[in-house]
Structures are given as structure tokens and as C-alpha cells.
Design an enzyme around this catalytic site. Structure first.
Site, PDB file in Angstrom:
ATOM      1  N   HIS A  19       2.443   3.004  -9.077  1.00  0.00           N
ATOM      2  CA  HIS A  19       2.305   1.552  -9.202  1.00  0.00           C
ATOM      3  C   HIS A  19       3.567   0.953  -9.847  1.00  0.00           C
ATOM      4  O   HIS A  19       4.045  -0.103  -9.452  1.00  0.00           O
ATOM      5  CB  HIS A  19       1.063   1.194 -10.008  1.00  0.00           C
ATOM      6  N   GLU A  70     -12.153  -5.340  -3.622  1.00  0.00           N
ATOM      7  CA  GLU A  70     -12.690  -3.970  -3.494  1.00  0.00           C
ATOM      8  C   GLU A  70     -12.021  -3.000  -4.469  1.00  0.00           C
ATOM      9  O   GLU A  70     -12.531  -1.909  -4.710  1.00  0.00           O
ATOM     10  CB  GLU A  70     -12.483  -3.445  -2.060  1.00  0.00           C
ATOM     11  N   ASP A 121       0.818  -1.214   0.000  1.00  0.00           N
ATOM     12  CA  ASP A 121       0.000   0.000   0.000  1.00  0.00           C
ATOM     13  C   ASP A 121       0.854   1.268   0.000  1.00  0.00           C
ATOM     14  O   ASP A 121       1.933   1.297   0.587  1.00  0.00           O
ATOM     15  CB  ASP A 121      -0.892  -0.017   1.251  1.00  0.00           C
ATOM     16  N   LEU A 143      11.342 -20.995  -2.817  1.00  0.00           N
ATOM     17  CA  LEU A 143      10.497 -19.981  -2.172  1.00  0.00           C
ATOM     18  C   LEU A 143       9.108 -20.055  -2.809  1.00  0.00           C
ATOM     19  O   LEU A 143       9.002 -20.107  -4.034  1.00  0.00           O
ATOM     20  CB  LEU A 143      11.117 -18.591  -2.411  1.00  0.00           C
TER      21      LEU A 143
HETATM   22  C1  IPE Z   1      -1.219   0.135  -4.047  1.00  0.00           C
HETATM   23  O1  IPE Z   1      -1.318   1.321  -3.359  1.00  0.00           O
HETATM   24  C2  IPE Z   1      -2.407  -0.792  -3.903  1.00  0.00           C
HETATM   25  C3  IPE Z   1      -2.766  -1.477  -5.167  1.00  0.00           C
HETATM   26  C4  IPE Z   1      -1.914  -1.926  -6.035  1.00  0.00           C
HETATM   27  C5  IPE Z   1      -4.198  -1.683  -5.490  1.00  0.00           C
HETATM   28  P1  IPE Z   1      -2.540   2.346  -3.450  1.00  0.00           P
HETATM   29  O2  IPE Z   1      -2.897   2.559  -4.879  1.00  0.00           O
HETATM   30  O3  IPE Z   1      -3.650   1.878  -2.574  1.00  0.00           O
HETATM   31  O4  IPE Z   1      -1.875   3.658  -2.858  1.00  0.00           O
HETATM   32  P2  IPE Z   1      -2.546   4.785  -1.972  1.00  0.00           P
HETATM   33  O5  IPE Z   1      -3.256   4.104  -0.838  1.00  0.00           O
HETATM   34  O6  IPE Z   1      -3.497   5.534  -2.872  1.00  0.00           O
HETATM   35  O7  IPE Z   1      -1.393   5.628  -1.532  1.00  0.00           O
HETATM   36 MG    MG Z   2      -4.171   2.274  -0.624  1.00  0.00          MG
END
Ligand code: IPE
Ligand code: MG
Length: 218
Positions: free
Chosen positions: A19, A49, A2, A113
């Protein structure tokens, strides 16, 4: 994993750049996991979600998955990692499902792994799907105990979670491995996922190693 969006926002970049930066963490992390002697690592890539995000972000994530699978699966295979996926496959694009199958087939015999990617994954969906299959198999109520129930989860061979690492400072579970985290130890860090380093991974492992797990005992 996250914090990709916030990482990008702080740099005035589009979320997609966050990403992408998040993907770059994977190789050093998997190497660190191998060095630390970790046997199983599960990465939460896309939740049930996450479909609520704008369509273009969902598309970006799916394309990034395909691109990453093309590049990284052969590398993972060379390093002896076995790749498997957790989640509801039926709603994912066919191109993504094909890449998942190919990755699983290619790496099936590896044993250094075990890497699980939770993709279109939800902890509640997993429990509901298990319950449905138990009913479909016609089990009687007294046949359903914790051990039997576990066998109906997406990947029954996955051991219980020892350590759960949550990045970006959020203090919540977000529907991750609900059944398997019953006695998990938590490591929560403010670090945003794209900044998560092998050093911090080792710190998390050290923190885990210093704890005493009593599992309800004394
Ligand atoms: C990556 O972080 C989660 C996923 C790949 C779906 P976020 O996209 O949730 O980043 P924030 O929470 O907006 O910072
Ligand atoms: Mg997030």
C-alpha cells in the site's frame, strides 16, 4: 489502484508495504495527468466492500490515508489541484473525515486539475443514495429522468468517465462509478498498481486517443 497486496507478496513483504509503494505512484501520476491535459482524475482508494478486510489492514489503510493527506495535500494545492471525495463519509473515522474536509476547503478555489478520491465508495451505494434523496425531495416519477438523476449523484459536476484504467489484470468493474462509466473506454493492464508509471499512463491515454467512440451510433 489494484495490486498492492500482490506486489508486496512477490517481494515477501507485508501487504502494508504494498500500500505504501502504491502511494508513491501518486505524485508522478498526478504530474503526468496535468501534462497530458487531463481535467478530472478519480482514484479508487477504498470501496464499501473493503471493510471486509482484516481490521489491521483497514487500520493501516486509514492511517496511510491520514499520513498521505498530510504530506500530499499541500503539494497538490501548490500545483493547483482541487481535491474532492466520493463516498459515504458517515462510516469513516472522524480523523479521516476531518482530513477530507480540510483538503477540500484548502483546495476549493483551484482549477488546474480536479482530483476525486473514492473513499468508502460504492457505485451501487451512490445510486441508492441518489434514489433516497430524490424520494426525500418529493420528486414525481415524470420529473426523474437521466439528467435529473445525475444531479443527485455524489459529485454531479463530475463529467462522465472517458477512460477507465484498471491495474493488476482484473477484468471487472468492482462497483466503481457504475452510473458514470456507461460509455467509458477501458484500459486494462497486468501492471500492479505500485509499478504503474507515468510512461504507462501516457500509453493508456494514447490508446484512448486512437479509439473511435460511437456511443451507440455508427
Ligand atoms: C489496493 O490493492 C486496493 C486498496 C487500496 C484497497 P489490493 O490491496 O486490492 O491488492 P491485491 O488485489 O491484494 O493485490
Ligand atoms: Mg485487489
Amino acid at each position: 489502484m489494484d495490486g498492492n497486496g500482490r506486489w508486496a507478496q512477490r517481494r515477501w513483504l507485508p501487504r502494508a508495504a504494498g500500500h505504501r509503494a502504491g502511494v508513491a505512484v501518486l505524485t508522478p501520476l498526478l504530474e503526468a495527468a496535468g501534462e497530458a491535459g487531463v481535467k478530472t482524475l478519480t482514484l479508487y482508494a477504498f470501496s464499501t466492500e473493503n471493510w471486509a478486510r482484516p481490521v489491521d489492514e483497514v487500520d493501516t489503510l486509514m492511517s496511510l490515508f491520514l499520513e498521505t493527506a498530510r504530506k500530499k495535500v499541500p503539494q497538490l494545492n501548490d500545483r493547483g489541484a482541487r481535491l474532492r471525495f466520493l463516498g459515504r463519509r458517515e462510516h469513516l473515522p472522524e480523523s479521516v473525515r476531518a482530513a477530507m474536509r480540510e483538503a477540500e476547503d484548502l483546495t476549493a478555489q483551484n482549477d488546474r486539475l480536479d482530483v476525486y478520491i473514492a473513499l468508502n465508495y460504492g457505485g451501487r451505494s451512490e445510486i441508492v443514495d441518489a434514489a433516497r434523496r430524490i424520494v426525500a425531495d418529493g420528486l414525481s416519477p415524470d420529473e426523474v429522468d437521466e439528467a435529473t438523476f445525475s444531479k443527485y449523484l455524489y459529485a454531479p459536476e463530475v463529467p462522465e468517465v472517458d477512460l477507465l484504467i484498471r491495474t493488476s489484470g482484473e477484468l471487472r468493474i468492482s462497483n466503481f462509478l457504475l452510473w458514470q462509466i456507461a460509455y467509458a473506454e477501458f484500459y486494462i493492464t497486468d501492471t500492479l498498481w505500485p509499478d504503474f508509471s507515468r510512461e504507462e499512463f501516457f500509453r493508456a491515454i494514447e490508446s484512448y486517443a486512437s479509439r473511435s467512440r460511437r456511443r451507440g451510433g455508427v
